[in-house]
Design a protein around this motif. Structure first.
Motif, PDB file in Angstrom:
ATOM      1  N   GLY A 181       0.795  -1.214   0.000  1.00  0.00           N
ATOM      2  CA  GLY A 181       0.000   0.000   0.000  1.00  0.00           C
ATOM      3  C   GLY A 181       0.829   1.265   0.000  1.00  0.00           C
ATOM      4  O   GLY A 181       2.067   1.240   0.029  1.00  0.00           O
ATOM      5  N   CYS A 182       0.113   2.401   0.001  1.00  0.00           N
ATOM      6  CA  CYS A 182       0.778   3.706  -0.067  1.00  0.00           C
ATOM      7  C   CYS A 182       0.724   4.452   1.267  1.00  0.00           C
ATOM      8  O   CYS A 182       1.131   5.607   1.346  1.00  0.00           O
ATOM      9  CB  CYS A 182       0.136   4.555  -1.163  1.00  0.00           C
ATOM     10  SG  CYS A 182      -1.635   4.831  -0.914  1.00  0.00           S
ATOM     11  N   ASP A 183       0.174   3.804   2.311  1.00  0.00           N
ATOM     12  CA  ASP A 183       0.073   4.388   3.652  1.00  0.00           C
ATOM     13  C   ASP A 183      -0.886   5.575   3.717  1.00  0.00           C
ATOM     14  O   ASP A 183      -0.937   6.284   4.730  1.00  0.00           O
ATOM     15  CB  ASP A 183       1.452   4.819   4.187  1.00  0.00           C
ATOM     16  CG  ASP A 183       2.406   3.643   4.325  1.00  0.00           C
ATOM     17  OD1 ASP A 183       1.920   2.535   4.659  1.00  0.00           O
ATOM     18  OD2 ASP A 183       3.602   3.815   4.080  1.00  0.00           O
ATOM     19  N   SER A 184      -1.623   5.818   2.652  1.00  0.00           N
ATOM     20  CA  SER A 184      -2.605   6.909   2.671  1.00  0.00           C
ATOM     21  C   SER A 184      -3.868   6.438   3.384  1.00  0.00           C
ATOM     22  O   SER A 184      -4.327   5.310   3.159  1.00  0.00           O
ATOM     23  CB  SER A 184      -2.957   7.348   1.248  1.00  0.00           C
ATOM     24  OG  SER A 184      -4.068   8.226   1.265  1.00  0.00           O
ATOM     25  N   PRO A 185      -4.464   7.278   4.237  1.00  0.00           N
ATOM     26  CA  PRO A 185      -5.704   6.878   4.915  1.00  0.00           C
ATOM     27  C   PRO A 185      -6.862   6.684   3.929  1.00  0.00           C
ATOM     28  O   PRO A 185      -7.848   6.019   4.248  1.00  0.00           O
ATOM     29  CB  PRO A 185      -5.985   8.054   5.867  1.00  0.00           C
ATOM     30  CG  PRO A 185      -5.207   9.204   5.299  1.00  0.00           C
ATOM     31  CD  PRO A 185      -4.010   8.610   4.660  1.00  0.00           C
ATOM     32  N   ASP A 186      -6.737   7.244   2.710  1.00  0.00           N
ATOM     33  CA  ASP A 186      -7.785   7.118   1.693  1.00  0.00           C
ATOM     34  C   ASP A 186      -7.531   5.954   0.739  1.00  0.00           C
ATOM     35  O   ASP A 186      -8.246   5.804  -0.252  1.00  0.00           O
ATOM     36  CB  ASP A 186      -7.879   8.411   0.878  1.00  0.00           C
ATOM     37  CG  ASP A 186      -8.230   9.614   1.741  1.00  0.00           C
ATOM     38  OD1 ASP A 186      -9.013   9.439   2.688  1.00  0.00           O
ATOM     39  OD2 ASP A 186      -7.700  10.708   1.467  1.00  0.00           O
ATOM     40  N   CYS A 187      -6.516   5.145   0.997  1.00  0.00           N
ATOM     41  CA  CYS A 187      -6.161   4.056   0.092  1.00  0.00           C
ATOM     42  C   CYS A 187      -7.309   3.046   0.007  1.00  0.00           C
ATOM     43  O   CYS A 187      -7.762   2.514   1.026  1.00  0.00           O
ATOM     44  CB  CYS A 187      -4.885   3.360   0.571  1.00  0.00           C
ATOM     45  SG  CYS A 187      -4.300   2.079  -0.560  1.00  0.00           S
ATOM     46  N   VAL A 189      -9.783   0.609  -3.316  1.00  0.00           N
ATOM     47  CA  VAL A 189      -9.873   0.187  -4.710  1.00  0.00           C
ATOM     48  C   VAL A 189      -9.890   1.424  -5.608  1.00  0.00           C
ATOM     49  O   VAL A 189     -10.648   2.361  -5.365  1.00  0.00           O
ATOM     50  CB  VAL A 189     -11.139  -0.663  -4.939  1.00  0.00           C
ATOM     51  CG1 VAL A 189     -11.350  -0.907  -6.431  1.00  0.00           C
ATOM     52  CG2 VAL A 189     -11.022  -1.990  -4.201  1.00  0.00           C
ATOM     53  N   GLY A 190      -9.040   1.442  -6.620  1.00  0.00           N
ATOM     54  CA  GLY A 190      -8.931   2.589  -7.512  1.00  0.00           C
ATOM     55  C   GLY A 190      -7.697   3.417  -7.241  1.00  0.00           C
ATOM     56  O   GLY A 190      -7.336   4.278  -8.055  1.00  0.00           O
ATOM     57  N   CYS A 191      -7.027   3.148  -6.103  1.00  0.00           N
ATOM     58  CA  CYS A 191      -5.794   3.867  -5.769  1.00  0.00           C
ATOM     59  C   CYS A 191      -4.682   3.432  -6.730  1.00  0.00           C
ATOM     60  O   CYS A 191      -4.669   2.299  -7.212  1.00  0.00           O
ATOM     61  CB  CYS A 191      -5.394   3.568  -4.327  1.00  0.00           C
ATOM     62  SG  CYS A 191      -3.910   4.467  -3.768  1.00  0.00           S
ATOM     63  N   ASP A 192      -3.731   4.346  -6.983  1.00  0.00           N
ATOM     64  CA  ASP A 192      -2.653   4.055  -7.929  1.00  0.00           C
ATOM     65  C   ASP A 192      -1.564   3.152  -7.363  1.00  0.00           C
ATOM     66  O   ASP A 192      -0.673   2.723  -8.099  1.00  0.00           O
ATOM     67  CB  ASP A 192      -2.005   5.360  -8.404  1.00  0.00           C
ATOM     68  CG  ASP A 192      -2.918   6.144  -9.329  1.00  0.00           C
ATOM     69  OD1 ASP A 192      -3.788   5.514  -9.964  1.00  0.00           O
ATOM     70  OD2 ASP A 192      -2.773   7.379  -9.401  1.00  0.00           O
ATOM     71  N   CYS A 193      -1.606   2.862  -6.084  1.00  0.00           N
ATOM     72  CA  CYS A 193      -0.567   2.017  -5.492  1.00  0.00           C
ATOM     73  C   CYS A 193      -0.819   0.549  -5.863  1.00  0.00           C
ATOM     74  O   CYS A 193      -1.780   0.216  -6.551  1.00  0.00           O
ATOM     75  CB  CYS A 193      -0.525   2.197  -3.977  1.00  0.00           C
ATOM     76  SG  CYS A 193      -1.943   1.477  -3.107  1.00  0.00           S
ATOM     77  N   ASP A 194       0.055  -0.331  -5.379  1.00  0.00           N
ATOM     78  CA  ASP A 194       0.006  -1.735  -5.791  1.00  0.00           C
ATOM     79  C   ASP A 194      -0.805  -2.632  -4.859  1.00  0.00           C
ATOM     80  O   ASP A 194      -0.816  -3.842  -5.033  1.00  0.00           O
ATOM     81  CB  ASP A 194       1.438  -2.290  -5.877  1.00  0.00           C
ATOM     82  CG  ASP A 194       2.219  -1.675  -7.018  1.00  0.00           C
ATOM     83  OD1 ASP A 194       1.573  -1.224  -7.982  1.00  0.00           O
ATOM     84  OD2 ASP A 194       3.460  -1.633  -6.949  1.00  0.00           O
ATOM     85  N   ARG A 195      -1.516  -2.019  -3.886  1.00  0.00           N
ATOM     86  CA  ARG A 195      -2.194  -2.872  -2.918  1.00  0.00           C
ATOM     87  C   ARG A 195      -3.418  -3.576  -3.523  1.00  0.00           C
ATOM     88  O   ARG A 195      -3.527  -4.804  -3.483  1.00  0.00           O
ATOM     89  CB  ARG A 195      -2.618  -2.052  -1.693  1.00  0.00           C
ATOM     90  CG  ARG A 195      -3.429  -2.892  -0.698  1.00  0.00           C
ATOM     91  CD  ARG A 195      -3.680  -2.199   0.611  1.00  0.00           C
ATOM     92  NE  ARG A 195      -4.482  -3.034   1.505  1.00  0.00           N
ATOM     93  CZ  ARG A 195      -4.779  -2.748   2.757  1.00  0.00           C
ATOM     94  NH1 ARG A 195      -4.340  -1.598   3.285  1.00  0.00           N
ATOM     95  NH2 ARG A 195      -5.506  -3.563   3.499  1.00  0.00           N
ATOM     96  N   TYR A 196      -4.351  -2.798  -4.080  1.00  0.00           N
ATOM     97  CA  TYR A 196      -5.577  -3.380  -4.632  1.00  0.00           C
ATOM     98  C   TYR A 196      -5.371  -3.614  -6.131  1.00  0.00           C
ATOM     99  O   TYR A 196      -5.491  -2.698  -6.940  1.00  0.00           O
ATOM    100  CB  TYR A 196      -6.764  -2.460  -4.380  1.00  0.00           C
ATOM    101  CG  TYR A 196      -7.058  -2.269  -2.908  1.00  0.00           C
ATOM    102  CD1 TYR A 196      -7.785  -3.211  -2.192  1.00  0.00           C
ATOM    103  CD2 TYR A 196      -6.579  -1.143  -2.223  1.00  0.00           C
ATOM    104  CE1 TYR A 196      -8.046  -3.042  -0.838  1.00  0.00           C
ATOM    105  CE2 TYR A 196      -6.824  -0.961  -0.879  1.00  0.00           C
ATOM    106  CZ  TYR A 196      -7.564  -1.918  -0.191  1.00  0.00           C
ATOM    107  OH  TYR A 196      -7.817  -1.744   1.156  1.00  0.00           O
ATOM    108  N   MET A 197      -5.079  -4.841  -6.479  1.00  0.00           N
ATOM    109  CA  MET A 197      -4.718  -5.167  -7.859  1.00  0.00           C
ATOM    110  C   MET A 197      -5.939  -5.661  -8.633  1.00  0.00           C
ATOM    111  O   MET A 197      -6.560  -6.657  -8.264  1.00  0.00           O
ATOM    112  CB  MET A 197      -3.620  -6.233  -7.882  1.00  0.00           C
ATOM    113  CG  MET A 197      -3.132  -6.579  -9.279  1.00  0.00           C
ATOM    114  SD  MET A 197      -1.731  -7.721  -9.243  1.00  0.00           S
ATOM    115  CE  MET A 197      -2.561  -9.215  -8.720  1.00  0.00           C
TER     116      MET A 197
END
Length: 880
Positions: A181-187, A189-197
């Motif tokens: 993840g990106c450690d953002s509290p708003d992370c 589905v749809g976030c640009d990080c690699d957590r929700y693929m």
């Protein structure tokens, strides 16, 4: 979760959807058919477009595939990241007006949670912002909590491509965990990080987008899903990137072994390892589908990928050729799903090896060009290589920009990268314009697209040259009509036809279509979308109505001549393989009633002896009188017989096999002789190169070959008259005349040399002094360039130090030669620069070294002016 291998996952997916009454279709070739918008297939649905539009009737309303794909839009990022790649496989299940959202969603969820057993708590879905129906199915039918359903906008969850079929999407996402993840509290589905693929996209094709931008509901909505196989394997194997997936990792480790490096030890070397790994997957599959390296189109993509891989091998310190060894690993890990890789293994490795050799040669050539650029920069005091020169090195010589930068940096020089990028963008613009914007289908709409897709044509011309069949459709160039009047051009479609339509290199039949009220001349026959055969031509008598029965009559003489040439191409291909080797594959053909043209893969011009062997073998098989038999069977049965297939061709469940005894067995839908003896004779006219690695033979059979021999016979008789010799003595007579001519020329040259030497003493009267340097400028009559050089050497010995300029008019052309001694050069004289300006006076050009140069011109009347100009130029040089 269970760790499934990539090959296991492919099999599990296809078998699951086969259990849901889907027809499993093999991957289509990477070369698109009838789609000008693409160089290469880039998605699972791309080859199926005609089924989505209704222009063709699908073999089943439910289909599942694993489609090999290539995308090169992010090629410059491949290797720099762990997520970019050019080759991938896309799993897909498709419905053509059968099931829709409810079933697609339910089966998607069943496969993910029941078959793959992915924990539900790690799964999320997204739906289109306005798609209440999809959200309701996910929540009410599947039981997914609303907090696990995310609504996204058009950019993320609506699929469209220009005009044509389109619709909202629903994507299934996998939570890889906080570590990604990106450690953002708003992370979420749809976030640009690699957590929700996102790993599976379900497209609900329910609209038709018009030219006006309207979205009209389709009468029969479709389902188009796509799931990247490598991404699914990454997820199931719980690894960090696609380069850690089992089959890809096997190739990556082979790269490391060849280079003697370890992955993840050096970030810079890791880039090269990933580039080579990815690109070798792409090139292996591209070559297996018949793509050859070239300087344009998809061949250029292949060449670029190959050379990029070779370049990164050099960066890793691999000195020897290595790419062919890597393709063997690609074949090994992929052979179960793609058996054609094994069938074409020798051919693939041959192409890769030759292209790697060619790249090594261009690297050496490019180094020489770059060195000359650097020398010029040094003379001019410049520290930056221009962008256009850097691009020329890249585009013409295959010299990578990073190699150019690296070499320049060693000399504390730079390159104008913005200028380079500007030239690169200009090339991309040219490529885009060449492909042109297109509609959803990637090809121009014609009147044939408007014909009812249920109307099809059957070919009965294997057994009939005349046939009666009802007319189904009449068209002009821009309309479907009921009647074609006398003189009007149009196309006739019937239920069954004996006319062969242009296909597989064989030219179309010609002939006539006759009804009770009119006669139509058939000038061409074409296969059009939806398995229809169109007879193109014009009405020569009366009129033709759509309700009539038609009598179809093929021109039997033309058909028979065409058939002779077609059967001969089969004999030719086999003979070529026997003489040259099994790397020979058909790369194209054109068979008409007049001659045959056969393109084949081979990497150097054929020798006279090889051509003779091939021609003799084909004629031997014609004389042998081999029975030619055709059979219909499954593709697997055909392959067991050893039947040869065309590169990149997509075959149906049933194929036609043409068997010429034990000699030649090929898949072919064309028309053929019943016995090889009917071809009469076979004569090769020419053998030439048409592209890198592709040769072309043109040949004749039967009456056309006999006519060719008769023409040669007439020429020989005419030549015998001219040379006053019997035909059998022509060679001896020609040799005698050549010898006499050579002797006469030698005597002439010797006489000219004596005259020139004799005249040399007289020339010294024309020596003048220019700024303390002796200058001899003279006009010499009727001496060639060799004579000028010889005379110049003789004059220089007698002159001592100075400058010599000799000009001669010979056959209406002007030759110039100048020499400067060491002392003259030190004083400022430069023979190359002098002759460049002097040659311009006589309408020519040239140049050379400071001590010797030569040039040509085309205006003998200006020779005296040129001699005066020489004095001016030399004075200017010496004054500096």
């Amino acid at each position: 979760m269970k760790n499934y291998g990539l090959n296991e996952l492919r099999k599990m997916y296809l078998e699951f959807f086969e259990s849901k009454a889907h027809l499993k279709m093999n991957s289509f070739p990477l070369v698109p058919k009838n789609d000008k918008s693409l160089l290469l297939i880039n998605a699972g649905m791309t080859p199926l477009k005609p089924y989505f539009t209704g222009q063709e009737v699908p073999p089943s309303k439910r289909v599942t595939t694993c489609q090999k794909c290539i995308r090169t839009g992010d090629i410059d990022n491949v290797g720099k990241t762990q997520r970019h790649g050019t080759f991938f496989e896309m799993l897909g299940n498709f419905s053509f007006g059968d099931y829709f959202k409810k079933e697609a969603i339910a089966w998607g969820w069943e496969f993910v949670t029941k078959v793959l057993q992915i924990p539900e708590e790690r799964l999320y879905v997204s739906v289109y912002l306005d798609d209440d129906e999809a959200e309701r199915i996910w929540h009410e039918d599947i039981g997914l909590p609303k907090e696990k359903i995310v609504r996204l906008g058009k950019e993320d969850n609506f699929w469209e491509h220009g005009t044509g079929p389109c619709g909202p999407c629903s994507e299934i996402h996998y939570d890889r965990g906080e570590a990604y993840g990106c450690d953002s509290p708003d992370c979420q589905v749809g976030c640009d990080c690699d957590r929700y693929m996102e790993f599976w996209n379900l497209v609900f094709t329910q609209f038709e987008k018009t030219e006006d931008g309207e979205y009209l509901p389709l009468d029969f909505p479709n389902i188009d899903t796509g799931m990247g196989l490598e991404r699914l394997a990454l997820m199931m194997q719980e690894v960090d990137s696609i380069f850690d997936v089992d089959t890809i990792q096997a190739l990556l480790q082979k790269v490391c072994a060849l280079a003697g490096v370890t992955y993840n030890d050096d970030s810079v070397k890791d880039i090269s390892i990933r580039v080579i790994t990815d690109h070798m997957r792409s090139v292996t599959f591209m070559i297996s589908d018949g793509i050859l390296p070239s300087n344009e189109g998809r061949g250029y993509v292949l060449r670029r990928l190959l050379r990029r891989a070779a370049r990164h091998g050099k960066l890793l310190g691999i000195e020897d050729k290595f790419l062919a060894k890597l393709c063997e690993t690609v074949i090994e890990v992929s052979k179960d799903a793609y058996p054609e890789l094994v069938e074409k293994k020798d051919y693939i490795t041959k192409i890769i090896t030759l292209e790697e050799d060619r790249f090594n040669e261009t690297i050496d050539q490019g180094l020489g060009i770059l060195k000359s650029y650097m020398e010029e920069m040094d003379k001019e005091g410049k520290r930056e290589l221009t962008g256009d020169r850097a691009f020329k090195l890249y585009d013409t010589y295959g010299f990578p920009i990073d190699l150019t930068k690296e070499i320049l940096e060693e000399k504390n020089l730079t390159v104008d990268e913005s200028g380079f990028n500007h030239e690169m963008e200009k090339q991309r613009t040219r490529a885009r314009e060449a492909r042109a914007e297109s509609n959803y289908m990637g090809s121009a709409e014609t009147i044939y697209h408007k014909i009812d897709p249920s109307i099809t044509s059957a070919f009965v011309g294997y057994d009939h040259l005349t046939y009666t069949s009802p007319i189904r459709v009449l068209t002009t160039e821009d309309a479907i009509v009921n009647t074609l009047e006398k003189g009007s051009k149009g196309t006739i479609f019937v239920a069954e036809t004996p006319f062969y339509g242009t296909s597989g290199g064989q030219a179309a039949d010609t002939g006539y279509i006759v009804t009770e009220t009119g006669k139509f001349k058939v000038e061409d026959v074409v296969h059009v979308i939806g398995n229809k055969i169109g007879h193109m031509g014009h009405v020569v008598e009366g009129k033709i109505d759509v309700t009539q029965e038609a009598s179809l009559e093929v021109d039997s003489k033309q058909r028979q001549s065409t058939v002779k040439n077609h059967s001969a191409t089969h004999l030719l291909q086999k003979a070529l393989r026997n003489v040259l080797g099994n790397h020979v594959e058909q790369a194209g053909s054109q068979v008409t009633d007049e001659k045959l043209r056969f393109d084949f893969t081979h990497f150097q011009g054929m020798t006279e002896e090889e051509l003779k062997q091939v021609e003799d073998e084909v004629n031997a098989k014609i004389m042998e009188g081999i029975a030619i038999k055709t059979q219909e069977m499954t593709i697997d049965e055909a392959k067991k017989m050893g039947a040869m297939a065309l590169f990149g061709e997509k075959y149906g469940s049933k194929v036609r096999v043409v068997n010429m005894g034990d000699y030649s067995v090929e898949l072919c839908g064309g028309t053929h002789l019943s016995n090889t003896s009917e071809a009469g004779t076979f004569k090769i006219l020419s053998e030439t190169g048409v592209a890198a690695g592709v040769r072309r033979i043109e040949a004749l059979t039967s009456n056309h070959a006999i006519a060719y021999y008769k023409e040669l016979e007439c020429l020989i008789k005419e030549l015998a008259k001219v040379l006053k010799a019997e035909p059998a003595m022509l060679v001896k007579r020609a040799e005698q005349l050549l010898a006499d001519n050579k002797h006469a020329k030698q005597e002439n040259d010797q006489l000219k040399a004596k005259l020139s030497k004799g005249a040399a003493d007289d020339l010294f009267d024309q020596v003048s002094d220019i700024a303390g340097i002796k200058f001899l400028g003279a006009k010499i009559n009727d001496v060639d360039m060799n004579g000028l050089r010889n005379l110049g050497d003789s004059l220089k010995q007698k002159l001592g130090e100075g400058v010599i300029l000799l000009i001669t008019a010979n056959g209406g052309k002007v030759n110039l030669m100048t020499m400067a001694t060491d002392a003259a050069i030190k004083a400022g004289a430069h023979a190359g620069n002098l002759i460049r300006e002097v040659a311009a006076v006589v309408g020519g050009g040239g140049g050379g070294r400071p001590n010797m140069a030569q040039a040509g011109g085309k205006n003998p009347d200006k020779i005296n002016d040129a001699l005066e100009k020489a004095k001016e130029v030399l004075m200017a040089q010496l004054s500096k």
